[in-house]
Design a protein around this motif. Structure first.
Motif, mmCIF file in Angstrom:
data_model
loop_
_atom_site.group_PDB
_atom_site.id
_atom_site.type_symbol
_atom_site.label_atom_id
_atom_site.label_comp_id
_atom_site.label_asym_id
_atom_site.label_seq_id
_atom_site.Cartn_x
_atom_site.Cartn_y
_atom_site.Cartn_z
ATOM 1 N N ARG A 1 0.762 -1.349 -0.076
ATOM 2 C CA ARG A 1 -0.045 -0.072 0.140
ATOM 3 C C ARG A 1 0.967 1.289 0.017
ATOM 4 O O ARG A 1 0.564 2.195 -0.908
ATOM 5 N N PHE A 2 1.830 1.356 0.675
ATOM 6 C CA PHE A 2 2.861 2.466 0.784
ATOM 7 C C PHE A 2 3.676 2.434 -0.380
ATOM 8 O O PHE A 2 3.788 3.724 -0.878
ATOM 9 N N ASN A 3 4.070 1.553 -0.891
ATOM 10 C CA ASN A 3 4.620 1.506 -2.216
ATOM 11 C C ASN A 3 3.678 2.238 -3.313
ATOM 12 O O ASN A 3 4.258 3.130 -4.062
ATOM 13 N N SER A 4 2.419 1.900 -3.392
ATOM 14 C CA SER A 4 1.786 2.407 -4.386
ATOM 15 C C SER A 4 1.362 3.812 -3.987
ATOM 16 O O SER A 4 1.182 4.565 -5.131
ATOM 17 N N ILE A 5 1.373 4.302 -2.868
ATOM 18 C CA ILE A 5 1.191 5.526 -2.550
ATOM 19 C C ILE A 5 2.485 6.400 -3.007
ATOM 20 O O ILE A 5 2.328 7.368 -3.389
ATOM 21 N N ILE A 6 3.575 5.753 -2.667
ATOM 22 C CA ILE A 6 4.920 6.733 -2.799
ATOM 23 C C ILE A 6 4.896 6.711 -4.434
ATOM 24 O O ILE A 6 5.579 7.813 -4.863
ATOM 25 N N ASN A 7 4.474 5.865 -5.197
ATOM 26 C CA ASN A 7 4.702 5.819 -6.687
ATOM 27 C C ASN A 7 3.655 6.462 -7.073
ATOM 28 O O ASN A 7 3.538 6.377 -8.646
ATOM 29 N N ASP A 8 2.715 6.964 -6.455
ATOM 30 C CA ASP A 8 1.486 7.680 -7.298
ATOM 31 C C ASP A 8 2.228 8.987 -8.075
ATOM 32 O O ASP A 8 2.922 9.742 -7.502
ATOM 33 N N PHE A 9 1.368 9.268 -9.161
ATOM 34 C CA PHE A 9 2.003 10.298 -10.029
ATOM 35 C C PHE A 9 1.647 11.591 -9.619
ATOM 36 O O PHE A 9 2.176 12.636 -10.324
ATOM 37 N N GLN A 10 0.806 11.554 -8.717
ATOM 38 C CA GLN A 10 0.364 12.783 -8.096
ATOM 39 C C GLN A 10 1.194 13.306 -7.125
ATOM 40 O O GLN A 10 1.484 14.742 -6.789
ATOM 41 N N LEU A 11 2.337 12.663 -6.576
ATOM 42 C CA LEU A 11 3.277 12.865 -5.826
ATOM 43 C C LEU A 11 4.533 13.523 -6.404
ATOM 44 O O LEU A 11 5.251 12.839 -6.931
#
Length: 662
Positions: free
Chosen positions: A111-121
Motif C-alpha cells: 500500500r505504501f509503495n503504491s502511494i509513494i509511486n503515485d504520479f500525483q506525488l
C-alpha cells in the motif's frame, strides 16, 4: 543543635515517603503504557498482515474489534497511521523529503509503495547541505528508480559544505535524463559543471538558480548569460556570479524570444541595465545587483535613454535595484526610472551620499503614476559637515505623508554613519551600535514605531563600542537568527553588562543560531551570552580572539559550554598548531562542520589534519584555508595521502582544501 538535626531527619523521612508514593504511581502508569503499546503492536501486525496477504476487509474489521473503542477509556489506541485514507497519506508524504520517504517508508508494504509511486506525488530533491551518507543514498537508491525521474520536478545541488557533491553527481550520472525537471539550483559550482548540467537538464526548465563565488572568466560569464536569455521555456532565473556579468549587445543578439518573467541578476556596471532590459520584453519582476567598485566612465546622454524608452518592457511592475559599492550618480537613476512608468513596487539601496535627498526622490517618484509601494535603504558615512536635520526633513514633506511611506533617519555617531530607510525595513541585514542611534525624525518614540518594523531582519550586526543608554529606545528585532558583534576591545564588567542589557532588550536571544564574533569579548561575557542564547550552534571567530576568550583552554566552564553547543565552527586569522591540537579536539569534539586556516608549508600539516579527521568523530566536512603558495606537488601529494581513506572526498578550490566525510 538537637532540634535542627531532628528537623532534618523528619524532612528526610517525609521526602522518602513521598518519592515511594510517586514511584508506585509511575510503575502503574508504565504498565498501562506497555499494555497500550502491546495492543497497538498486535493491531498493527494484523493490519500489515492483511495488507501483505490481501486479506478481506471484513477480516481486518474483525481483528480490529479486539480493542474496545470506548471514548471514556484513556487506555484506548485512538488512531493508527495506516488507518488513514490514501488521499490523506499522500498529502502527508508530499511534505517529506525524498530521502525520508524512501529511506523510511519504501518497501514497508504494498500500500505504501503504491502511494509513494503515485504520479500525483511530485518530488523535490535537495541534496545540498546534507551528510555524505544521505547524499550517497539519494544517488544510489533513489535516483535510479524510473518512477522518481518521471516525477522529479526540482533538483538542488551544492558544493557549499557538501564539498565535491556536484562532481560526484556528474561522475555517477554523466548521461542522466530527467524529463519532468522544471527547477534546477546550483550553488558554488564551477563553470564547467554549470555548463554541463544546464545543457543536460535544461530541456523543459522553467526556473534556474546559479549562485557561486568561484572565479569565472568574463567570457564564460557572458556565454552563460546568453544561454539563459536564449532559453525558450525559462520563466524565472537567478544568476549571481562573483563581480557580476558585463552583458552588452554582443552577447544578447537573438535573445529577444525568451519568456522570462522574474529575474535576479548581478551586473558589473550600471549601463548594463539598459542593454539587459532591451532583451527581456516579458519581464514582470526584476532584481539587479550592481557590483562595480570603481566608476566606469561613460557618457549618459539623454538620447540614449530616449532610444531605450522605445523598447522598455511594458509589463515590468516590480524593480529592485541594489547598488553595492557603486558610484552611480542620481541623474542616472532618475533617467532610468523615468522610463519605467508602469512600476507599482520600487526598491532601492545605495551607499552614496548624493542619493540621501528626500526632495529629489519625491520629484522622481511623482513621475511614476502607478507606484504604490516604495522601499529604500540608503547608507552613507558622514565625514564632512552636513545638516542632518535638513536631510531628515526632506523625507517628511507632504508628499511622503500623503503616500503613507514612513522613513526613518538614524545617525550612528560613533560610526559616523547615517542610515535612511523605509518602514517596515525590507532587507535581512541591519547594522546597529551598542550605544544606540540618534533618531532624526518623529520615530524616536517606541510607541510610534510599528511592532513589525524589523520583522524581515534575520541578521543583526552590532558595533559593541560604547555604553548602552536607556534613554535611547532600542529597536526590536524579533526574528534575528544570526548575530554579529564587531569593532570591540576587551571590556570592563560595566561594559559587559551594557552589551548583554542591549542585546536582551533588542532581540529574542533564544532564536539566535549563529554567533559571529569580530570583536574580543571577555570570557564571562561570552559565557553569559551563550547561557541566554541556548540555541546557538554555529560560531565564527578569529583564532586568536577565541583563545583569549577561553583563556587558552583554562576557562573550564566556558569550554564545557562551547563543547556542548557548537556544531559548526569557523576560525579565521590564525593557524592551528600541533602543540594545542589535542586540546582543540577535546574542546570541539562535537562539531560537524569546521573551517580554519593552516600553513601548507608546515611540516606538521599532515599530522595535524590526520588528528582532526581521526578524532573529530562527528565531523561531516572541513574547509582549510591554505596559507602559502599552492603547488602541483602539494596537491598531488595531498590527494595521494587522502585517497587511502574511502570515506573522504577532497578537492582544491583556489587556495582552499575542501574535505567531505561520510
Amino acid at each position: 543543635m538537637f532540634l535542627l538535626i531532628f528537623g532534618i531527619c523528619i524532612c528526610t523521612l517525609i521526602i522518602i515517603g513521598w518519592k515511594f508514593i510517586l514511584s508506585s504511581q509511575r510503575i502503574d502508569q508504565q504498565q498501562d503504557i506497555s499494555n497500550i503499546v502491546e495492543q497497538s503492536h498486535n493491531l498493527t501486525l494484523s493490519v500489515d498482515d492483511a495488507i501483505r496477504y490481501d486479506v478481506d476487509d471484513d477480516e481486518i474489521k474483525s481483528s480490529s474489534t479486539k480493542i474496545t473503542c470506548d471514548s471514556n477509556d484513556n487506555n484506548v489506541v485512538r488512531s493508527i497511521l495506516e488507518f488513514l485514507p490514501d488521499e490523506i497519506l499522500l498529502d502527508i508524504i508530499s511534505f517529506l523529503k525524498p530521502y525520508d520517504i524512501y529511506h523510511s517508508l519504501y518497501n514497508l508494504n504494498n500500500r505504501f509503495n503504491s502511494i509513494i509511486n503515485d504520479f500525483q506525488l511530485s518530488l523535490h530533491l535537495d541534496i545540498s547541505h546534507i551528510s555524505k551518507y544521505e547524499f550517497n543514498y539519494c544517488l544510489s537508491s533513489i535516483l535510479p528508480l524510473p518512477s522518481v525521474l518521471l516525477r522529479l520536478h526540482s533538483l538542488h545541488i551544492s558544493n557549499d559544505e557538501t564539498y565535491g557533491a556536484i562532481a560526484l553527481f556528474i561522475r555517477q550520472y554523466p548521461c542522466l535524463n530527467i524529463p519532468s525537471l522544471r527547477s534546477l539550483s546550483l550553488t558554488d559550482a564551477t563553470i564547467s559543471q554549470i555548463k554541463f548540467l544546464f545543457q543536460k537538464l535544461s530541456i523543459k526548465l522553467e526556473h534556474i538558480s546559479i549562485v557561486t563565488n568561484r572565479t569565472i572568466d568574463m567570457n564564460d560569464k557572458r556565454l552563460l548569460c546568453q544561454l539563459l536569455l536564449k532559453h525558450k521555456t525559462l520563466r524565472s532565473c537567478r544568476l549571481s556570479l562573483c563581480d557580476g556579468v558585463d552583458c552588452d549587445e554582443t552577447i544578447l543578439n537573438n535573445s529577444i524570444n525568451n519568456q522570462l518573467e522574474n529575474i535576479i541578476i548581478d551586473l558589473s556596471y550600471f549601463q548594463n541595465i539598459l542593454t539587459l532590459l532591451s532583451y527581456i520584453p516579458n519581464v514582470k519582476q526584476l532584481t539587479i545587483n550592481i557590483n562595480q567598485q570603481k566608476y566606469y566612465n561613460q557618457d549618459y546622454d539623454a538620447a540614449a535613454f530616449d532610444i531605450f524608452r522605445l523598447c522598455i518592457p511594458t509589463q515590468l511592475t516590480y524593480f529592485n535595484l541594489n547598488l553595492r559599492f557603486s558610484n552611480v550618480e542620481f541623474e542616472h537613476i532618475e533617467q532610468l526610472l523615468n522610463c519605467l512608468v508602469n512600476l507599482k513596487h520600487l526598491c532601492c539601496s545605495s551607499f552614496r551620499v548624493e542619493l540621501v535627498d528626500g526632495y529629489r526622490w519625491a520629484q522622481v517618484l511623482e513621475r511614476l503614476p502607478l507606484l504604490r509601494r516604495f522601499e529604500c535603504v540608503m547608507t552613507t558615512y558622514i565625514y564632512h559637515s552636513l545638516d542632518l536635520n535638513l536631510i531628515s526633513q526632506s523625507f517628511q514633506t507632504l508628499f511622503w505623508k500623503e503616500k503613507h511611506w514612513s522613513v526613518v533617519c538614524d545617525y550612528f555617531q560613533y560610526l559616523s554613519r547615517l542610515i535612511i530607510y523605509t518602514i517596515p525595513f525590507y532587507k535581512n541585514l541591519f547594522t546597529s551600535t551598542l550605544n544606540g542611534s540618534q533618531s532624526l525624525n518623529e520615530f524616536n518614540d517606541r510607541n510610534i514605531l510599528p511592532s513589525n518594523a524589523y520583522d524581515k531582519v534575520t541578521h543583526l550586526k552590532v558595533s559593541v563600542q560604547g555604553l548602552h543608554s536607556d534613554s535611547i529606545p532600542a529597536r526590536k528585532f524579533r526574528f534575528v537568527t544570526s548575530l554579529s558583534l564587531c569593532d570591540g576591545e576587551s571590556y570592563s564588567d560595566h561594559s559587559n553588562s551594557s552589551l548583554l542589557s542591549y542585546l536582551t532588550s533588542t532581540i529574542d536571544l533564544t532564536k539566535i543560531r549563529h554567533l559571529k564574533l569580530y570583536s574580543l569579548l571577555s570570557g564571562h561575557t561570552l559565557f553569559s551570552l551563550l547561557c541566554k542564547a541556548p540555541n546557538i550552534n554555529c560560531l565564527s571567530s578569529s583564532y586568536h580572539n577565541l583563545l583569549q576568550m577561553i583563556n587558552d583552554f583554562g576557562d573550564v566552564w566556558l569550554c564545557w559550554l562551547l563543547n556542548m553547543m557548537i556544531k559548526k565552527l569557523t576560525l579565521s586569522y590564525g593557524r592551528l598548531t600541533l602543540s594545542i591540537v589535542d586540546q582543540f579536539i577535546e574542546l570541539f569534539s562535537n562539531i560537524e562542520h569546521l573551517s580554519l586556516c593552516m600553513n601548507m608549508d608546515d611540516i606538521d600539516f599532515q599530522e595535524i589534519l590526520l588528528k582532526l579527521l581521526q578524532n573529530l568523530t562527528h565531523l561531516s566536512s572541513i574547509r582549510i584555508s591554505l596559507a602559502g603558495k599552492l603547488t602541483d606537488h602539494f596537491q598531488s601529494q595531498t590527494f595521494t595521502w587522502l585517497s587511502t581513506n574511502q570515506q573522504l572526498y577532497s578537492e582544491f578550490n583556489d587556495n582552499f582544501l575542501d574535505i567531505w566525510i561520510t
